[in-house]
Design a protein around this motif. Structure first.
Motif, PDB file in Angstrom:
ATOM      1  N   ASP A 140     -24.406   0.336 -19.018  1.00 55.82           N
ATOM      2  CA  ASP A 140     -24.297   1.379 -17.989  1.00 55.82           C
ATOM      3  C   ASP A 140     -23.526   2.612 -18.451  1.00 55.82           C
ATOM      4  OD1 ASP A 140     -25.749   0.328 -15.810  1.00 55.82           O
ATOM      5  OD2 ASP A 140     -24.151  -1.104 -15.416  1.00 55.82           O
ATOM      6  N   ILE A 141     -22.716   2.455 -19.478  1.00 53.43           N
ATOM      7  CA  ILE A 141     -21.866   3.560 -19.926  1.00 53.43           C
ATOM      8  C   ILE A 141     -22.583   4.476 -20.925  1.00 53.43           C
ATOM      9  CG2 ILE A 141     -19.627   4.124 -21.000  1.00 53.43           C
ATOM     10  CD1 ILE A 141     -19.310   2.574 -18.416  1.00 53.43           C
ATOM     11  N   ASN A 142     -23.520   3.917 -21.702  1.00 51.26           N
ATOM     12  CA  ASN A 142     -24.068   4.724 -22.805  1.00 51.26           C
ATOM     13  C   ASN A 142     -25.467   5.316 -22.561  1.00 51.26           C
ATOM     14  OD1 ASN A 142     -25.691   2.506 -23.314  1.00 51.26           O
ATOM     15  ND2 ASN A 142     -24.726   1.941 -25.251  1.00 51.26           N
ATOM     16  N   ASN A 218     -24.432   9.617 -22.755  1.00 47.47           N
ATOM     17  CA  ASN A 218     -23.746   8.509 -23.434  1.00 47.47           C
ATOM     18  C   ASN A 218     -22.250   8.783 -23.420  1.00 47.47           C
ATOM     19  OD1 ASN A 218     -22.695   6.600 -25.118  1.00 47.47           O
ATOM     20  ND2 ASN A 218     -24.002   7.063 -26.873  1.00 47.47           N
ATOM     21  N   MET A 219     -21.535   8.125 -22.514  1.00 47.29           N
ATOM     22  CA  MET A 219     -20.086   8.335 -22.369  1.00 47.29           C
ATOM     23  C   MET A 219     -19.287   7.329 -23.203  1.00 47.29           C
ATOM     24  SD  MET A 219     -19.759  11.014 -20.465  1.00 47.29           S
ATOM     25  CE  MET A 219     -18.041  10.969 -19.893  1.00 47.29           C
ATOM     26  N   SER A 220     -19.960   6.542 -24.002  1.00 49.37           N
ATOM     27  CA  SER A 220     -19.258   5.568 -24.852  1.00 49.37           C
ATOM     28  C   SER A 220     -18.896   6.222 -26.176  1.00 49.37           C
ATOM     29  CB  SER A 220     -20.171   4.368 -25.104  1.00 49.37           C
ATOM     30  OG  SER A 220     -21.002   4.626 -26.219  1.00 49.37           O
TER      31      SER A 220
ATOM     32  N   LEU B 145     -17.037   8.043 -11.712  1.00 53.67           N
ATOM     33  CA  LEU B 145     -15.825   8.251 -12.488  1.00 53.67           C
ATOM     34  C   LEU B 145     -15.626   7.044 -13.406  1.00 53.67           C
ATOM     35  CD1 LEU B 145     -13.730  10.536 -12.359  1.00 53.67           C
ATOM     36  CD2 LEU B 145     -12.411   9.140 -10.806  1.00 53.67           C
ATOM     37  N   LEU B 146     -15.316   7.313 -14.665  1.00 55.00           N
ATOM     38  CA  LEU B 146     -15.050   6.248 -15.636  1.00 55.00           C
ATOM     39  C   LEU B 146     -13.589   6.364 -16.059  1.00 55.00           C
ATOM     40  CD1 LEU B 146     -18.167   6.881 -17.916  1.00 55.00           C
ATOM     41  CD2 LEU B 146     -17.994   5.234 -16.033  1.00 55.00           C
ATOM     42  N   VAL B 147     -12.910   5.234 -16.150  1.00 56.80           N
ATOM     43  CA  VAL B 147     -11.486   5.275 -16.502  1.00 56.80           C
ATOM     44  C   VAL B 147     -11.162   4.231 -17.569  1.00 56.80           C
ATOM     45  CG1 VAL B 147     -10.901   6.020 -14.155  1.00 56.80           C
ATOM     46  CG2 VAL B 147     -10.710   3.594 -14.747  1.00 56.80           C
ATOM     47  N   LEU B 148     -10.068   4.471 -18.270  1.00 58.06           N
ATOM     48  CA  LEU B 148      -9.555   3.508 -19.244  1.00 58.06           C
ATOM     49  C   LEU B 148      -8.254   2.917 -18.723  1.00 58.06           C
ATOM     50  CD1 LEU B 148     -10.020   5.166 -22.755  1.00 58.06           C
ATOM     51  CD2 LEU B 148     -11.388   3.400 -21.650  1.00 58.06           C
ATOM     52  N   PRO B 149      -8.311   1.691 -18.186  1.00 52.57           N
ATOM     53  CA  PRO B 149      -7.134   1.078 -17.568  1.00 52.57           C
ATOM     54  C   PRO B 149      -5.936   1.059 -18.529  1.00 52.57           C
ATOM     55  CG  PRO B 149      -9.089  -0.259 -17.184  1.00 52.57           C
ATOM     56  CD  PRO B 149      -9.489   0.822 -18.139  1.00 52.57           C
ATOM     57  N   ARG B 192      -9.242  -1.987 -24.665  1.00 49.92           N
ATOM     58  CA  ARG B 192      -9.426  -1.850 -23.209  1.00 49.92           C
ATOM     59  C   ARG B 192     -10.875  -1.477 -22.905  1.00 49.92           C
ATOM     60  NH1 ARG B 192      -6.006   2.100 -24.945  1.00 49.92           N
ATOM     61  NH2 ARG B 192      -4.088   1.150 -24.208  1.00 49.92           N
ATOM     62  N   ASP B 193     -11.389  -2.035 -21.815  1.00 54.62           N
ATOM     63  CA  ASP B 193     -12.775  -1.754 -21.426  1.00 54.62           C
ATOM     64  C   ASP B 193     -12.850  -0.565 -20.480  1.00 54.62           C
ATOM     65  OD1 ASP B 193     -13.904  -3.830 -22.871  1.00 54.62           O
ATOM     66  OD2 ASP B 193     -13.537  -5.284 -21.254  1.00 54.62           O
ATOM     67  N   ILE B 194     -13.925   0.167 -20.584  1.00 56.54           N
ATOM     68  CA  ILE B 194     -14.178   1.264 -19.656  1.00 56.54           C
ATOM     69  C   ILE B 194     -14.525   0.678 -18.281  1.00 56.54           C
ATOM     70  CG2 ILE B 194     -15.771   3.170 -19.131  1.00 56.54           C
ATOM     71  CD1 ILE B 194     -16.127   3.497 -22.223  1.00 56.54           C
ATOM     72  N   VAL B 195     -13.877   1.195 -17.238  1.00 60.82           N
ATOM     73  CA  VAL B 195     -14.160   0.735 -15.866  1.00 60.82           C
ATOM     74  C   VAL B 195     -14.809   1.876 -15.082  1.00 60.82           C
ATOM     75  CG1 VAL B 195     -13.076   0.061 -13.668  1.00 60.82           C
ATOM     76  CG2 VAL B 195     -12.300  -0.977 -15.812  1.00 60.82           C
TER      77      VAL B 195
END
Lengths: 266, 266
Positions: A140-142, A218-220, B145-149, B192-195
């Motif tokens: 879903d991120i890329n 692609n946000m990865s 919105l994507l974040v890095l915890p 860390r995983d992207i959330v």
């Protein structure tokens, strides 16, 4: 030779796409990636850049000069299902590797493929099939491929025609010439949900030339590449057109492909 | 007055963000959307356009002149948690509504907010908090919105500085001045995983000014808007800067806000 089970074929015909595992091993995926790397590095008109003028967006026609890819498109694992779906012999109309580069690769607007091949290349009918191999995991991120199930049954949609350029480059950028706009997408999604094609590298995905599809950013931090082979039926040879696109975008050789006995491309 | 439970506060401090339901009803969301519409329609320097020069990307500072939004930022539902997280009285440093327009809204590259407020507005410390309300559902298709915890605990990261413009407009476009590049994101995602922050309209999301975040393209047929209120602690008043940004981007009035007794903004 690998073929499609009747059930899989029925699902493909109903939805316009089919996700499948055709047994591409990690080692094979690694070989395909290395072959892809060599094509991305080579300066050529068949290599298309992003708007930034330096990031490679895609390479085309590599099967015409790269031995590994020449064998891949004849591999029974790809050619078998394609022939099964098309109901007979086929050749490669188009070959490309789309690189959705980490944080730099642009979107692919919603579109159907067939209109490009019909108006650009003289292809009479949508009697072709795309066979895609994920060279990197899609999530879903890329910016995974997004599709509208069943939309291939709507025929060629009346699309927004952007820009006035007749140059073939305009068919390959994020400003696609025949793109589906937001109101039409709103209509199309009223009774069908958008599906994301996700999965591990090596996964294979078949889809119809009339299937409405696109992909986001692609946000990865890593590139996400897809290799796409468009097989066309030998009953569907393009008519001559006034300004044919280069051979790396539209085949000149319509000889039906023979599936390789030994299924290897490295 | 609404406050944060200790557990929620601990989670916010650990992860740098907190997803919560603060009871915004469908009717209230509808009111907020109508208020937003009126701001999007009004020509103003506080309204920023996409690169295409016509699609509205965001509006700023609406709480300064729009009565409904003036009450919203004083609503105990937003101000309460903000004061709890900041440990005392607060005022609004920045107010914005980001519209990720259907199929036209550009990405927000990965970034931290604080560096903009520090270098642009003279904010001494990251003793501020973003309170976001989803005005539309956010899902995997529409560029959530994507974040890095936990990334807020890394301090201010050394970012790629793009372009040479010192104009404030360059802080608000898809070519963000202080953006995190792919190699740094690769480093940050090693452990860390992207959330993705997904949910229904009305959901509230708190995040730290140092939290690394971004968002992709909106491939859906409908707009996806987020309303963002940045509360700053009254212990953290900005120092004077040489070329202050307009008041709609950086507050001039540091009076602590009083939570409204009656929690209503329509």
């Amino acid at each position: 030779m690998s073929v499609l089970a009747n059930e899989a074929l029925a699902s493909y015909q109903k939805n316009g796409f089919l996700e499948c595992e055709l047994g591409f091993t990690d080692v094979e995926v690694k070989v395909l990636r290395e072959l892809a790397d060599s094509e991305f590095e080579r300066d050529s008109p068949a290599r298309v850049l992003e708007k930034d003028g330096r990031t490679v967006r895609a390479v085309h026609g590599s099967h015409l000069w790269n031995d590994g890819f020449a064998r891949l498109v004849r591999s029974s694992r790809l050619l078998g299902p394609a022939m099964a779906a098309l109901g007979g012999p086929a050749y490669v109309h188009q070959f490309k590797i789309n690189a959705k580069r980490a944080m730099r690769g642009d979107v692919w607007p919603w579109h159907q493929d067939f209109i490009f091949w019909k108006l650009g290349d003289g292809m009479p009918e949508a009697k072709a099939i795309n066979v895609a191999i994920l060279l990197d995991e899609a999530n879903d991120i890329n910016g995974p491929l997004l599709v509208l199930p069943g939309s291939h049954r709507l025929g060629t949609l009346e699309t927004e025609r952007r820009g006035s350029s007749d140059k073939w480059e305009s068919h390959l950028s994020a400003d696609l010439k025949y793109a589906i706009d937001a109101p039409m997408l709103a209509d199309l999604t009223r009774d069908r949900d958008i599906v994301s094609i996700k999965g591990k590298a090596g996964k294979v995905f078949l889809f119809d030339p009339q299937l409405v599809h696109g992909s986001g950013a692609n946000m990865s931090p890593v590139d996400r590449r897809i290799l796409l082979v468009t097989y066309n039926s030998v009953d569907n040879i393009p008519d001559p057109v006034a300004n044919p696109r280069p051979e790396f975008l539209a085949a000149r050789d319509f000889t039906p492909l023979e599936p390789l006995e030994e299924d290897s491309f490295n």
